[in-house]
Design a protein around this motif. Structure first.
Motif, PDB file in Angstrom:
ATOM      1  N   LEU A 105      -8.398  -9.239 -13.827  1.00  0.00           N
ATOM      2  CA  LEU A 105      -8.102  -7.799 -13.876  1.00  0.00           C
ATOM      3  C   LEU A 105      -8.441  -7.108 -12.556  1.00  0.00           C
ATOM      4  N   SER A 106      -9.155  -7.819 -11.698  1.00  0.00           N
ATOM      5  CA  SER A 106      -9.802  -7.194 -10.553  1.00  0.00           C
ATOM      6  C   SER A 106      -8.833  -6.506  -9.606  1.00  0.00           C
ATOM      7  N   LEU A 107      -7.882  -7.224  -9.058  1.00  0.00           N
ATOM      8  CA  LEU A 107      -6.999  -6.623  -8.067  1.00  0.00           C
ATOM      9  C   LEU A 107      -6.191  -5.481  -8.667  1.00  0.00           C
ATOM     10  N   PHE A 108      -5.722  -5.661  -9.911  1.00  0.00           N
ATOM     11  CA  PHE A 108      -4.918  -4.613 -10.523  1.00  0.00           C
ATOM     12  C   PHE A 108      -5.755  -3.441 -11.018  1.00  0.00           C
ATOM     13  N   SER A 109      -7.078  -3.594 -10.998  1.00  0.00           N
ATOM     14  CA  SER A 109      -7.901  -2.409 -11.253  1.00  0.00           C
ATOM     15  C   SER A 109      -7.680  -1.371 -10.149  1.00  0.00           C
ATOM     16  N   ARG A 110      -7.244  -1.816  -8.980  1.00  0.00           N
ATOM     17  CA  ARG A 110      -6.952  -0.888  -7.874  1.00  0.00           C
ATOM     18  C   ARG A 110      -5.805   0.047  -8.242  1.00  0.00           C
ATOM     19  N   ASP A 111      -4.718  -0.502  -8.817  1.00  0.00           N
ATOM     20  CA  ASP A 111      -3.622   0.357  -9.271  1.00  0.00           C
ATOM     21  C   ASP A 111      -4.089   1.287 -10.390  1.00  0.00           C
ATOM     22  N   THR A 112      -4.939   0.759 -11.267  1.00  0.00           N
ATOM     23  CA  THR A 112      -5.472   1.563 -12.365  1.00  0.00           C
ATOM     24  C   THR A 112      -6.303   2.723 -11.826  1.00  0.00           C
ATOM     25  N   ILE A 113      -7.107   2.464 -10.810  1.00  0.00           N
ATOM     26  CA  ILE A 113      -7.910   3.511 -10.171  1.00  0.00           C
ATOM     27  C   ILE A 113      -7.006   4.553  -9.523  1.00  0.00           C
ATOM     28  N   ALA A 114      -5.950   4.100  -8.858  1.00  0.00           N
ATOM     29  CA  ALA A 114      -5.013   5.040  -8.241  1.00  0.00           C
ATOM     30  C   ALA A 114      -4.378   5.931  -9.298  1.00  0.00           C
ATOM     31  N   LEU A 115      -3.967   5.328 -10.402  1.00  0.00           N
ATOM     32  CA  LEU A 115      -3.360   6.105 -11.481  1.00  0.00           C
ATOM     33  C   LEU A 115      -4.368   7.086 -12.090  1.00  0.00           C
ATOM     34  N   SER A 116      -5.603   6.618 -12.244  1.00  0.00           N
ATOM     35  CA  SER A 116      -6.648   7.489 -12.798  1.00  0.00           C
ATOM     36  C   SER A 116      -6.946   8.656 -11.869  1.00  0.00           C
ATOM     37  N   THR A 117      -6.915   8.401 -10.572  1.00  0.00           N
ATOM     38  CA  THR A 117      -7.124   9.471  -9.589  1.00  0.00           C
ATOM     39  C   THR A 117      -6.014  10.508  -9.687  1.00  0.00           C
ATOM     40  N   ALA A 118      -4.792  10.026  -9.829  1.00  0.00           N
ATOM     41  CA  ALA A 118      -3.660  10.940  -9.968  1.00  0.00           C
ATOM     42  C   ALA A 118      -3.791  11.784 -11.239  1.00  0.00           C
ATOM     43  N   VAL A 119      -4.214  11.162 -12.336  1.00  0.00           N
ATOM     44  CA  VAL A 119      -4.419  11.909 -13.577  1.00  0.00           C
ATOM     45  C   VAL A 119      -5.469  13.004 -13.356  1.00  0.00           C
ATOM     46  N   ALA A 120      -6.567  12.635 -12.687  1.00  0.00           N
ATOM     47  CA  ALA A 120      -7.657  13.592 -12.462  1.00  0.00           C
ATOM     48  C   ALA A 120      -7.189  14.812 -11.672  1.00  0.00           C
ATOM     49  N   LEU A 121      -6.356  14.574 -10.663  1.00  0.00           N
ATOM     50  CA  LEU A 121      -5.947  15.658  -9.774  1.00  0.00           C
ATOM     51  C   LEU A 121      -4.684  16.376 -10.253  1.00  0.00           C
ATOM     52  N   SER A 122      -4.070  15.877 -11.320  1.00  0.00           N
ATOM     53  CA  SER A 122      -2.784  16.424 -11.766  1.00  0.00           C
ATOM     54  C   SER A 122      -2.903  17.786 -12.434  1.00  0.00           C
ATOM     55  N   HIS A 123      -4.119  18.210 -12.753  1.00  0.00           N
ATOM     56  CA  HIS A 123      -4.277  19.478 -13.468  1.00  0.00           C
ATOM     57  C   HIS A 123      -3.996  20.702 -12.601  1.00  0.00           C
ATOM     58  N   GLY A 124      -3.933  20.497 -11.293  1.00  0.00           N
ATOM     59  CA  GLY A 124      -3.621  21.614 -10.411  1.00  0.00           C
ATOM     60  C   GLY A 124      -4.729  22.636 -10.280  1.00  0.00           C
ATOM     61  N   MET A 125      -5.963  22.241 -10.587  1.00  0.00           N
ATOM     62  CA  MET A 125      -7.100  23.167 -10.584  1.00  0.00           C
ATOM     63  C   MET A 125      -7.879  23.178  -9.280  1.00  0.00           C
ATOM     64  N   PHE A 126      -7.485  22.354  -8.326  1.00  0.00           N
ATOM     65  CA  PHE A 126      -8.367  22.093  -7.195  1.00  0.00           C
ATOM     66  C   PHE A 126      -7.682  22.376  -5.859  1.00  0.00           C
ATOM     67  N   GLU A 127      -8.480  22.919  -4.942  1.00  0.00           N
ATOM     68  CA  GLU A 127      -8.015  23.154  -3.573  1.00  0.00           C
ATOM     69  C   GLU A 127      -8.580  22.130  -2.591  1.00  0.00           C
ATOM     70  N   GLY A 128      -9.366  21.204  -3.083  1.00  0.00           N
ATOM     71  CA  GLY A 128      -9.922  20.122  -2.282  1.00  0.00           C
ATOM     72  C   GLY A 128     -10.514  19.092  -3.215  1.00  0.00           C
ATOM     73  N   ALA A 129     -10.799  17.900  -2.709  1.00  0.00           N
ATOM     74  CA  ALA A 129     -11.336  16.849  -3.572  1.00  0.00           C
ATOM     75  C   ALA A 129     -12.373  16.018  -2.836  1.00  0.00           C
ATOM     76  N   ALA A 130     -13.412  15.650  -3.576  1.00  0.00           N
ATOM     77  CA  ALA A 130     -14.437  14.720  -3.102  1.00  0.00           C
ATOM     78  C   ALA A 130     -14.262  13.424  -3.874  1.00  0.00           C
ATOM     79  N   LEU A 131     -14.059  12.336  -3.161  1.00  0.00           N
ATOM     80  CA  LEU A 131     -13.802  11.034  -3.772  1.00  0.00           C
ATOM     81  C   LEU A 131     -15.069  10.195  -3.677  1.00  0.00           C
ATOM     82  N   LEU A 132     -15.652   9.883  -4.833  1.00  0.00           N
ATOM     83  CA  LEU A 132     -16.925   9.177  -4.895  1.00  0.00           C
ATOM     84  C   LEU A 132     -16.663   7.728  -5.300  1.00  0.00           C
TER      85      LEU A 132
END
Length: 609
Positions: free
Chosen positions: A125-152
């Motif tokens: 699952l390891s390498l494809f967890s990268r695509d999953t993380i990318a998709l999860s990041t997009a979900v997080a930022l999709s709400h349109g509530m933010f003018e900047g982002a901190a990626l931890l």
């Protein structure tokens, strides 16, 4: 100092190749900025949902009077690297309020550890967890509530995945916020020796576990120079960290001050101010080349030969392994950090660390100094050393001398004249050989192949004494489409034992070996992969294979008529379990290792075309 000619040539090649895709990407980001979802466009019901639980910050968010920072976190408390993030959101909210801004946790992404799953089914699952993380990041930022982002995020797939997802929102300013490495424990060389003794049956499980626990022992990243720490190096040379943040230990005043500065810089970089620095402009062709230079100059993880093309593609930039190979011919090797030496990243940091590396590369024209960084002072700001003076964060003068030349050297007197990552190509395809980790006398090997379809079969053959000879171990059906391209680092101790016994040994695989790969010659990431009918599928036991990192060649020495008459091997049946079946669509859709081995990017580009 003028720009190195090879660096200039490779950059020009990438810019020319990427012109149409980069233009499409920047056009998308411009549309997102002009017409995309953002707070002012949200309906009242949308907005009320988003600030309902914001407590102290509710009125500020409601009024829209300051930047709202979206925190995307890879926190979990099972993994040492990400455990320190538990307190970051509360701290960052306070730091944002100092400037009239707010911060909310937009979402969390999975953070799996290859160290935990190494040699286990979960590694698929390891390498494809990268695509999953990318998709999860997009979900997080999709709400349109933010003018900047901190990626931890820190470790292997997390940083690439965060960037791949965040680049879809490239009109926002963003900063990567690290947590730092754990303190030095059992020396890596001693750990390696215990592993080899265990593989020979000379010590038991309890002795091995004690050694591993003494090495991995507290919060923070692992201290060897694997993929996690290579990611942190890369964020520095791309200018996506606060300068000098990569290797400051967790839970210290300096680490907290750097996090505070990250929040303050995000506020300063907003579109409403006069220092707008969107992620899409920070990650351009020159920044990608800088990342490649840093990888080569520090002898970093081979995993970045997959991750860097994927990050670049997410920004509309196309790079390939020939670019890395050309850069490697011009970029000197400046560090000796385990597995390329005995020191760990704490020793590297104490000797001058990233500030010294960036400073000496800039002096020799080996980095683009005109990239847009999150620091106001540009890339030159990253040559300084962060420190606290009376609890105030400052950056001292750059170090012009290494604190330990057994670990870190200037570009004018490197350990090696080249960066030690070689493109290998021939009738077995294209792959990567990390020469910086291997003694030069072992760069060329010609021997009979021992062919395996599973790494466990390799270990059984080793224990049975069947590999006590000069041998090239071929492990196939380990590519993205076959089983998700797991790391095969579990094989390193056994192959090292064979090499120490005096045999000439090498590994050839369409799988990965990670940043922890060491002294055994390995041609990895071979593409096309064995599935469905790549060249490795035709190799048979006893075939003579010749590989030479000197001229970048890898070939099986079989008569062409015989080769053409062969029927390709088929992949053994794969069992379901450990969630691997959930990722079957990613295996089916993934493209090759040289393109970044991403199902998500492949699907996105197919749609665009």
């Amino acid at each position: 100092m003028s720009l190195n000619a090879v660096l200039e040539g490779v950059t020009g090649r990438i810019i020319q190749r990427s012109t149409p895709t980069r233009r499409r990407y920047l056009d998308l980001i411009a549309r997102q900025q002009d017409r995309g979802v953002n707070r002012p466009r949200l309906a009242c019901g949308n907005l009320a949902h988003a600030f309902a639980a914001a407590g102290y910050d509710k009125q500020t968010i409601r009024a829209g009077s300051g930047m709202n920072i979206g925190i995307v976190s890879a926190y979990n408390d099972m993994l040492s690297a990400h455990q320190p993030y538990s307190r970051y959101p509360d701290q960052m909210r306070l730091f944002a309020r100092e400037l009239g801004a707010t911060a909310q946790v937009a979402g969390c992404v999975p953070a799996m550890c290859d160290g935990v799953t190494q040699g286990q089914p979960g590694m698929e699952l390891s390498l494809f967890s990268r695509d999953t993380i990318a998709l999860s990041t997009a979900v997080a930022l999709s709400h349109g509530m933010f003018e900047g982002a901190a990626l931890l995020g820190i470790c292997d797939k997390i940083v690439p995945g965060l960037l791949m997802g965040a680049l879809r929102f490239g009109h926002l300013p963003m900063i990567l916020v690290p947590a730092g490495p754990m303190g030095s424990g059992l020396p890596n060389k001693a750990k390696q020796e215990i592993r080899q003794l265990f593989s020979e049956g000379k010590v038991g499980r309890e002795e091995l576990l004690e050694a591993e626990a003494a090495s991995y022992h507290s919060p923070g990243t692992c201290t060897f120079y694997g993929t996690a720490n290579t990611n942190q190096m890369m964020m520095e040379v791309m200018g996506l960290h606060v300068p000098g943040a990569a290797f400051v230990p967790p839970n210290t005043k300096l680490r907290q001050a750097l996090t505070r500065e990250a929040v303050h810089r995000l506020v300063a970089m907003g579109a409403e101010g006069d220092d707008y620095r969107p992620l899409a402009r920070c990650i351009d062709e020159k920044a990608i080349v800088n990342a490649a230079v840093g990888l080569l100059a520090t002898g970093g993880s081979t995993n970045l030969a997959i991750h860097l093309p994927a990050i670049a593609r997410a920004a509309g930039i196309i790079i390939d392994w020939e670019d890395l190979d050309r850069l490697s011919s011009a970029v000197p090797l400046l560090t000796r950090i385990y597995p390329n030496g005995t020191a760990d990243v704490n020793g590297f940091h104490a000797a001058g660390g990233m500030g010294f590396v960036i400073g000496t590369l800039l002096d020799e024209g080996l980095l683009h100094d005109d990239i847009l960084t999150v620091a106001a002072g540009g890339l030159h700001a990253y040559a300084g050393t962060p420190e606290l003076k009376d609890d105030v964060l400052t950056w001292g003068e750059r170090r012009v001398h290494s604190g330990d030349e057994t670990i870190l050297r200037p570009a004018t007197a490197p350990f090696r004249a080249d960066g030690g990552m070689r493109l290998m190509q021939g009738n077995l395809g294209r792959g990567i050989f990390k020469t910086s980790a291997v003694a030069p006398e072992r760069w060329t090997i010609e021997a009979a192949a021992a062919v395996f379809d599973d790494q466990e079969d390799v270990l059984r053959a080793f224990r049975a004494g069947e590999l006590n000879r000069d041998v090239i171990v071929v492990v196939r059906f380990q590519g993205p489409a076959a089983n998700g391209m797991p790391e095969l680092h579990k094989l390193t101790p056994s192959l090292s034992v064979l090499q120490d016994r005096g045999y000439r040994v090498a590994l050839v695989t369409d799988g990965r070996m990670s940043g922890a790969s060491g002294k055994v010659p390995a041609v990895i990431h071979l593409t096309p992969e064995a599935l469905p009918n790549g060249p490795l599928a035709y190799v048979q036991n006893g075939d003579t294979i010749r590989l030479s990192a000197g001229d970048g060649s890898i070939n099986v020495l079989v008569d062409q008529a015989e080769w053409s008459a062969r029927i390709p091997a088929t992949q053994p049946e794969q069992e379901d379990g450990t969630g691997r079946e959930l990722f079957s669509f990613m295996r089916t859709g993934a493209d090759g290792a040289e393109q970044g081995a991403s199902a998500m990017l492949a699907a996105m580009e197919n749609r665009a075309s």
